[in-house]
Design an enzyme around this catalytic site. Structure first.
Site, PDB file in Angstrom:
ATOM      1  N   CYS A   1      99.338 115.299  -4.450  1.00 35.37           N
ATOM      2  CA  CYS A   1      98.886 115.764  -3.123  1.00 35.37           C
ATOM      3  C   CYS A   1      97.404 116.115  -3.090  1.00 35.37           C
ATOM      4  CB  CYS A   1      99.707 116.965  -2.675  1.00 35.37           C
ATOM      5  SG  CYS A   1     101.443 116.575  -2.455  1.00 35.37           S
TER       6      CYS A   1
ATOM      7  N   HIS B   1      95.849 120.454   3.166  1.00 33.27           N
ATOM      8  CA  HIS B   1      96.991 119.592   2.854  1.00 33.27           C
ATOM      9  C   HIS B   1      98.202 120.117   3.627  1.00 33.27           C
ATOM     10  CE1 HIS B   1     100.041 117.383   0.877  1.00 33.27           C
ATOM     11  NE2 HIS B   1     100.479 118.383   0.147  1.00 33.27           N
TER      12      HIS B   1
ATOM     13  N   ASN C   1     105.007 116.295   4.824  1.00 32.39           N
ATOM     14  CA  ASN C   1     104.104 116.209   3.668  1.00 32.39           C
ATOM     15  C   ASN C   1     103.953 114.747   3.233  1.00 32.39           C
ATOM     16  OD1 ASN C   1     102.807 116.314   1.203  1.00 32.39           O
ATOM     17  ND2 ASN C   1     104.016 118.016   0.405  1.00 32.39           N
TER      18      ASN C   1
HETATM   19  N1  ACO Z   1     118.164 123.460   4.190  1.00 29.68           N
HETATM   20  C1  ACO Z   1     118.855 124.616   4.067  1.00 29.68           C
HETATM   21  N2  ACO Z   1     118.733 125.417   2.996  1.00 29.68           N
HETATM   22  C2  ACO Z   1     117.899 125.036   2.026  1.00 29.68           C
HETATM   23  C3  ACO Z   1     117.158 123.850   2.086  1.00 29.68           C
HETATM   24  C4  ACO Z   1     117.326 123.035   3.216  1.00 29.68           C
HETATM   25  N3  ACO Z   1     116.645 121.885   3.386  1.00 29.68           N
HETATM   26  N4  ACO Z   1     116.407 123.740   0.967  1.00 29.68           N
HETATM   27  C5  ACO Z   1     116.663 124.832   0.221  1.00 29.68           C
HETATM   28  N5  ACO Z   1     117.570 125.618   0.862  1.00 29.68           N
HETATM   29  C6  ACO Z   1     118.134 126.878   0.418  1.00 29.68           C
HETATM   30  C7  ACO Z   1     118.110 127.052  -1.086  1.00 29.68           C
HETATM   31  O1  ACO Z   1     119.222 126.411  -1.682  1.00 29.68           O
HETATM   32  C8  ACO Z   1     118.168 128.542  -1.213  1.00 29.68           C
HETATM   33  O2  ACO Z   1     119.506 128.945  -1.060  1.00 29.68           O
HETATM   34  P1  ACO Z   1     120.129 130.139  -1.957  1.00 29.68           P
HETATM   35  O3  ACO Z   1     119.310 131.353  -1.572  1.00 29.68           O
HETATM   36  O4  ACO Z   1     121.552 130.181  -1.495  1.00 29.68           O
HETATM   37  O5  ACO Z   1     119.925 129.718  -3.361  1.00 29.68           O
HETATM   38  C9  ACO Z   1     117.398 129.053  -0.001  1.00 29.68           C
HETATM   39  O6  ACO Z   1     117.338 127.945   0.911  1.00 29.68           O
HETATM   40  C10 ACO Z   1     115.980 129.510  -0.329  1.00 29.68           C
HETATM   41  O7  ACO Z   1     115.349 128.496  -1.119  1.00 29.68           O
HETATM   42  P2  ACO Z   1     113.841 128.623  -1.534  1.00 29.68           P
HETATM   43  O8  ACO Z   1     113.474 127.420  -2.347  1.00 29.68           O
HETATM   44  O9  ACO Z   1     113.592 129.969  -2.156  1.00 29.68           O
HETATM   45  O10 ACO Z   1     113.145 128.561  -0.090  1.00 29.68           O
HETATM   46  P3  ACO Z   1     111.642 128.746   0.303  1.00 29.68           P
HETATM   47  O11 ACO Z   1     111.505 129.729   1.368  1.00 29.68           O
HETATM   48  O12 ACO Z   1     110.753 128.904  -0.910  1.00 29.68           O
HETATM   49  O13 ACO Z   1     111.273 127.335   0.987  1.00 29.68           O
HETATM   50  C11 ACO Z   1     110.121 125.306   0.375  1.00 29.68           C
HETATM   51  C12 ACO Z   1     111.402 126.138   0.228  1.00 29.68           C
HETATM   52  C13 ACO Z   1     110.012 124.888   1.824  1.00 29.68           C
HETATM   53  C14 ACO Z   1     110.267 124.091  -0.518  1.00 29.68           C
HETATM   54  C15 ACO Z   1     108.880 126.119  -0.021  1.00 29.68           C
HETATM   55  O14 ACO Z   1     109.130 126.781  -1.238  1.00 29.68           O
HETATM   56  C16 ACO Z   1     107.630 125.287  -0.179  1.00 29.68           C
HETATM   57  O15 ACO Z   1     107.083 124.752   0.773  1.00 29.68           O
HETATM   58  N6  ACO Z   1     107.074 125.201  -1.412  1.00 29.68           N
HETATM   59  C17 ACO Z   1     105.799 124.558  -1.690  1.00 29.68           C
HETATM   60  C18 ACO Z   1     105.860 123.080  -1.616  1.00 29.68           C
HETATM   61  C19 ACO Z   1     104.489 122.514  -1.924  1.00 29.68           C
HETATM   62  O16 ACO Z   1     103.464 122.972  -1.434  1.00 29.68           O
HETATM   63  N7  ACO Z   1     104.409 121.550  -2.807  1.00 29.68           N
HETATM   64  C20 ACO Z   1     103.107 121.062  -3.251  1.00 29.68           C
HETATM   65  C21 ACO Z   1     102.731 119.825  -2.635  1.00 29.68           C
HETATM   66  S1  ACO Z   1     103.901 118.545  -2.879  1.00 29.68           S
HETATM   67  C22 ACO Z   1     103.301 117.381  -4.044  1.00 29.68           C
HETATM   68  O17 ACO Z   1     102.338 117.565  -4.719  1.00 29.68           O
HETATM   69  C23 ACO Z   1     104.086 116.139  -4.241  1.00 29.68           C
END
Ligand code: ACO
Length: 326
Positions: free
Chosen positions: A116, A253, A283
């Site tokens: 990214c 990004h 993304n």
């Molecule tokens: N729908 C419903 N529930 C979901 C989903 C979904 N699509 N995905 C995860 N959950 C659930 C999980 O299972 C978890 O459930 P649990 O509490 O029962 O275990 C709960 O939601 C919370 O999960 P988290 O991963 O803690 O959720 P978070 O608030 O952190 O959001 C997200 C997840 C959106 C992925 C976030 O962490 C994020 O954006 N992270 C950064 C991503 C990023 O910037 N990546 C870098 C660039 S990408 C690259 O380089 C290729």
């Protein structure tokens, strides 16, 4: 005033495939909901490439628009850099395929792989050529087919990523060596390879011999994102000799609305200066910054002469920032 060679962005262009996939569409594939995706990420829809379409096809579309905006033709391009993590083939580089499809002459062409962060990395590489007089007219493209890396049973990742391409033309122009010059003014690039397990693809030519699927500990990546990106932004502004408060537009990004606003708040950047396309584009990895830039230039928000701040973070972990005057 001394005369210095600057790498000036003279044209931008974006391309998104026709097919739109909504959150409700994905709720039929994995256990998720529109409400969860919107609340946690800000994403409402994303674009997905057609069967038979390739990353180089999308890159060419974006490049043609950027060249037209710059008033240049493919015949004038002497360097092509494509930031991508999803090439058409393991080799040749997508840049070489783009050169052929555009009908650009023999010149420099290669890919940059920083996931990214790839577009920010690629811009700095282009600056290394252009500002030293080794390229007069470069194409820097971010193009990705992230939907091809998805595990469609993993709701934690498959709702986040999408396809698209964005491109800029970078040309050598004389400047006076001040922060009022048009061009790329400062960078900060980072990689911490010890954080590989937080975000990677579990396949490749020299391991599994397969393409693999994207694996991410999203909440762990999130934990690092705001702090790391903010540090790089401050370093890039320092390298450029400007204050972050002087920035006209912040083009982050587009991974997550909470991350991009978190960075803006930490840096004291007003929300009205933030270009956000995450709701419509999701993304698109290395394509997300040039796509957002293209949209805001096309709709007239971003104007020539304005000071822009770009930042990204991705697999590696890599991250970085760039300050430029359009
Ligand atoms: N729908 C419903 N529930 C979901 C989903 C979904 N699509 N995905 C995860 N959950 C659930 C999980 O299972 C978890 O459930 P649990 O509490 O029962 O275990 C709960 O939601 C919370 O999960 P988290 O991963 O803690 O959720 P978070 O608030 O952190 O959001 C997200 C997840 C959106 C992925 C976030 O962490 C994020 O954006 N992270 C950064 C991503 C990023 O910037 N990546 C870098 C660039 S990408 C690259 O380089 C290729």
């Amino acid at each position: 005033m001394t005369s210095v060679l600057r790498s000036v962005v003279t044209g931008v262009g974006g391309y998104l495939p026709d097919e739109i996939v909504t959150n409700d569409d994905l709720a039929k594939v994995v256990d998720t909901s529109d409400a969860w995706i919107v609340e946690r990420t800000g994403i409402r829809q994303r674009h997905r490439m057609a069967e038979g379409q390739t990353v180089s096809d999308m890159a060419v579309e974006a490049a043609r628009k950027a060249l037209a905006a710059a008033g240049r033709t493919a015949a004038e391009v002497d360097m092509i850099i494509v930031a991508t993590t999803t090439p058409d083939l393991t080799f040749p580089a997508v840049a070489a395929i783009v050169q052929r499809k555009l009908g650009a002459p023999v010149g420099v062409a290669f890919d940059v792989q920083a996931v990214c962060s790839g577009f920010v990395y690629a811009l700095s590489v282009a600056d290394g050529f252009v500002a030293r007089g080794h390229s007069r007219c470069a194409l820097v493209i971010g193009a990705e087919a992230m939907t091809k890396l998805m595990d469609w049973t993993d709701r934690g990742t498959c709702v986040l990523f999408a396809d698209g391409a964005g491109a800029v033309v970078v040309e050598a122009r004389e400047g006076e060596g001040t922060t009022e010059d048009q061009g790329l003014l400062g960078f900060a690039l980072r990689c911490d390879g010890t954080k590989q397990d937080l975000l990677y693809v579990d396949g490749g030519p020299s391991t599994t011999g397969t393409v693999g699927h994207l694996r991410m500990q999203g909440n762990q990546v999130f934990r690092h994102a705001v702090v790391n990106i903010s540090e790089a932004v401050v370093a890039a502004a320092k390298a450029a000799g400007v204050e972050t408060s002087a920035v006209d537009w912040f083009i982050p990004h587009q991974a997550n609305q909470r991350i991009l606003l978190g960075v803006a708040h930490r840096l004291g950047i007003d929300e009205t200066k933030v270009i956000s396309t995450v709701a419509e584009h999701a993304n698109t990895s290395a394509a997300s910054i040039p796509l957002a830039l293209a949209q805001a230039v096309e709709d007239g928000r971003i104007q020539p002469g304005q000071l822009l701040l770009l930042e990204a973070m991705g697999g590696g972990l890599t991250w970085g920032a760039c300050v430029l005057r359009l």
